[in-house]
Design an enzyme around this catalytic site. Structure first.
Site, PDB file in Angstrom:
ATOM      1  N   HIS A 342       0.835  -1.203   0.000  1.00  0.00           N
ATOM      2  CA  HIS A 342       0.000   0.000   0.000  1.00  0.00           C
ATOM      3  C   HIS A 342       0.876   1.261   0.000  1.00  0.00           C
ATOM      4  CE1 HIS A 342      -3.301  -2.780   0.628  1.00  0.00           C
ATOM      5  NE2 HIS A 342      -2.556  -3.341   1.567  1.00  0.00           N
ATOM      6  N   GLU A 357      -2.586   0.359   7.644  1.00  0.00           N
ATOM      7  CA  GLU A 357      -1.637  -0.690   7.285  1.00  0.00           C
ATOM      8  C   GLU A 357      -0.369  -0.124   6.667  1.00  0.00           C
ATOM      9  OE1 GLU A 357      -1.473  -4.734   4.484  1.00  0.00           O
ATOM     10  OE2 GLU A 357      -3.295  -3.511   4.586  1.00  0.00           O
ATOM     11  N   GLU A 472       1.606 -11.832   5.686  1.00  0.00           N
ATOM     12  CA  GLU A 472       0.577 -11.150   6.454  1.00  0.00           C
ATOM     13  C   GLU A 472       0.983 -11.297   7.912  1.00  0.00           C
ATOM     14  OE1 GLU A 472      -1.614  -9.335   5.258  1.00  0.00           O
ATOM     15  OE2 GLU A 472      -2.356 -10.076   3.339  1.00  0.00           O
TER      16      GLU A 472
END
Length: 512
Positions: A342, A357, A472
């Site tokens: 991101h 995030e 993750e």
């Protein structure tokens, strides 16, 4: 990463992100000068805003910010147009604007400034966004004894300073022209269209401008800029390929910040052409595109430092070489490409307290990079600051540099707030041993549930031509894990585990 991408591996962009992006576009299109919002202005507006300073039309690039009924403009835009010199003190976290008989001190986030030694209240604090400082437009104009007017019919903001300011030494480089502006701006305007081919345009401070072009008259509007591509040559130079049928061009080398501006008279941007391409390798940060005038397409190449470009016409377009100063890949030294997920206008997933995030992935990637460098490994990043990098650009960077491995860092999210744990994703089987090493080392470091190695068709994984894995780390949607993700101790522990896994995969002994 949003939970929807777990459920739909083929989904490339989250609808909620698109909505946020669209809303941001609506908000930046609204413009007002310190007056309360009229009732009708609460609804989205796609109208553009004209900005006129001392009788000259100005394009603000990036566009103004609207913060609680106040407009903030990029400091460099307003300072250049008003003849103010700007300095940034990173230690004091303070900007200084200096003009004739005027000194202004501003700090991001503070509602008070210092003007010629006196404290002055601000109607809105300055803000630092994406390495750009935005300042209250009304305050700066008024500090110079200026008159500020707003014409709602033409949506134009006017500022006229009390005294004639000196011309700045470096022009802004807008990549687009707002509608409603004159087709031929005032010749004294610093944002004038390109000078005749073969002449010289203004340059950045203390740097000569270089203008290169083929001779002849400006052609009629019939051509297009259809694509921008890039490649690496000699393991250090970046080649920008502008695909166009226009053989005439003008190249200007500008400074502060370092950038190249290539104007293509007679060309229009092809429909659907992306407005920027992020490269983040060697001498080049990114390439931005825009329609500077109806008959002139503009290419702006943002640089990491001064450069002496070489440009030539060739069949199918222009070839622009930007020489690099160091090799991108050293012989015999492992190279890893880290991908902080991101960034910029894409915040990624959000935690219960609003943490984003993107604000976890970048610090984590930088910690991993620093540890890898100590281990004698070369590292490149798809982004090293908070900026927009598309999935396509991440994939292109990966496949053009061809590292030994590609590693993407994320935080997970789910609709159930109690969901938690650590998992690693792959797409192709050539990434399985990499992912297994990461999961085996990182999960004990996080201390969270072991969710194992999983397989999905995520874009950055499926487009990778080298072994690739996506971590993750934990669930930002879980209140307990959100707190962990932003803990320095947790990040340090996970970073060391990641490095141990990557070194194990590379079959390199740890030095420490």
């Amino acid at each position: 990463m949003f939970f929807t991408s777990r459920q739909w591996p083929f989904l490339f962009a989250c609808p909620s992100l698109a909505a946020v992006s669209l809303l941001g576009g609506w908000l930046t299109a609204l413009f007002f000068l310190g007056q309360p919002l009229p009732a009708h202005a609460a609804s989205p507006s796609l109208e553009r805003v004209n900005l006129v300073i001392n009788g000259k039309s100005v394009i603000s690039d990036p566009p103004p910010l609207i913060v609680k009924d106040r407009v903030l403009v990029p400091l460099r835009v307003v300072s250049e147009q008003m003849g103010l010199k700007v300095a940034w003190n990173s230690q004091k976290y303070e900007a200084t604007l200096v003009g004739e008989g005027l000194t202004i001190l501003l700090r991001p986030g503070q509602r008070e400034a210092n003007v010629n030694g006196k404290a002055v209240s601000l109607d809105a604090p300055a803000q630092l966004r994406k390495d750009r400082l935005f300042v209250p437009f009304r305050f700066v104009g008024a500090s110079m004894g200026g008159k500020i007017d707003w014409d709602s019919a033409s949506r134009t903001a006017y500022v006229t300073t009390a005294s004639k300011t000196s011309s700045p030494s470096s022009p802004a480089d807008p990549v687009g022209q707002a509608p409603g502006m004159p087709a031929t701006p005032d010749p004294s305007n610093l944002l004038t269209p390109p000078s005749p081919l073969g002449t010289t345009t203004p340059s950045g401070a203390a740097k000569p401008s270089e203008t290169v072009g083929s001779s002849g008259t400006v052609p009629s509007l019939s051509g297009q800029l259809t694509d921008i591509d890039w490649q690496i040559e000699n393991n250090r130079d970046v080649i920008i390929l502008a695909k166009t049928d226009r053989t005439q061009f003008q190249l200007s080398v500008l400074g502060e910040p370092d950038r190249l501006v290539v104007d293509l008279p007679g060309a229009k941007l092809a429909e659907g052409l992306p407005k920027n391409r992020v490269i983040n390798l060697g001498p080049v940060k990114q390439v931005r595109l825009g329609q500077f005038r109806e008959d002139t397409a503009r290419v702006v190449i943002d640089l990491n430092g001064p450069a002496k470009p070489q440009i030539q016409s060739e069949p199918g377009g222009l070839r622009i070489r930007i020489p690099g100063t160091t090799v991108l890949r050293r012989t015999g030294i492992p190279l890893i490409l880290l991908d902080p997920g991101h960034g910029g206008s894409d915040p990624g997933a959000l935690g219960p307290t609003g943490k984003q995030e993107k604000d976890f992935t970048l610090p984590m990637a930088l910690k991993v990079r620093d540890l890898l460098v100590k281990e004698g490994v070369d590292v490149l990043l798809t982004r090293s600051v908070d900026m927009d990098v598309s999935l396509a650009d991440r994939g292109t960077i990966n496949n053009r540099i061809r590292p030994d491995l590609f590693f993407s860092i994320h935080a997970n999210a789910a609709a159930r707030s109690e969901a938690g744990g650590t998992e690693t994703w792959i797409c192709a089987e050539n990434g399985r041993s990499l992912a297994e090493a990461i999961q085996r080392k990182v999960q004990p470091a996080t201390g969270r549930e072991d969710r194992g190695v999983k397989q999905a068709n995520f874009y950055v994984l499926r487009t990778s031509e080298v072994p690739a894995a996506l971590l993750e780390t934990a669930f930002i949607s879980n209140a307990e894990e959100e707190k962990l993700l932003f803990s320095a101790d947790f990040q340090d522990r996970v970073a060391r585990a990641v490095v141990a896994a990557l070194m194990e995969y590379l079959k390199k002994p740890m030095r420490s």
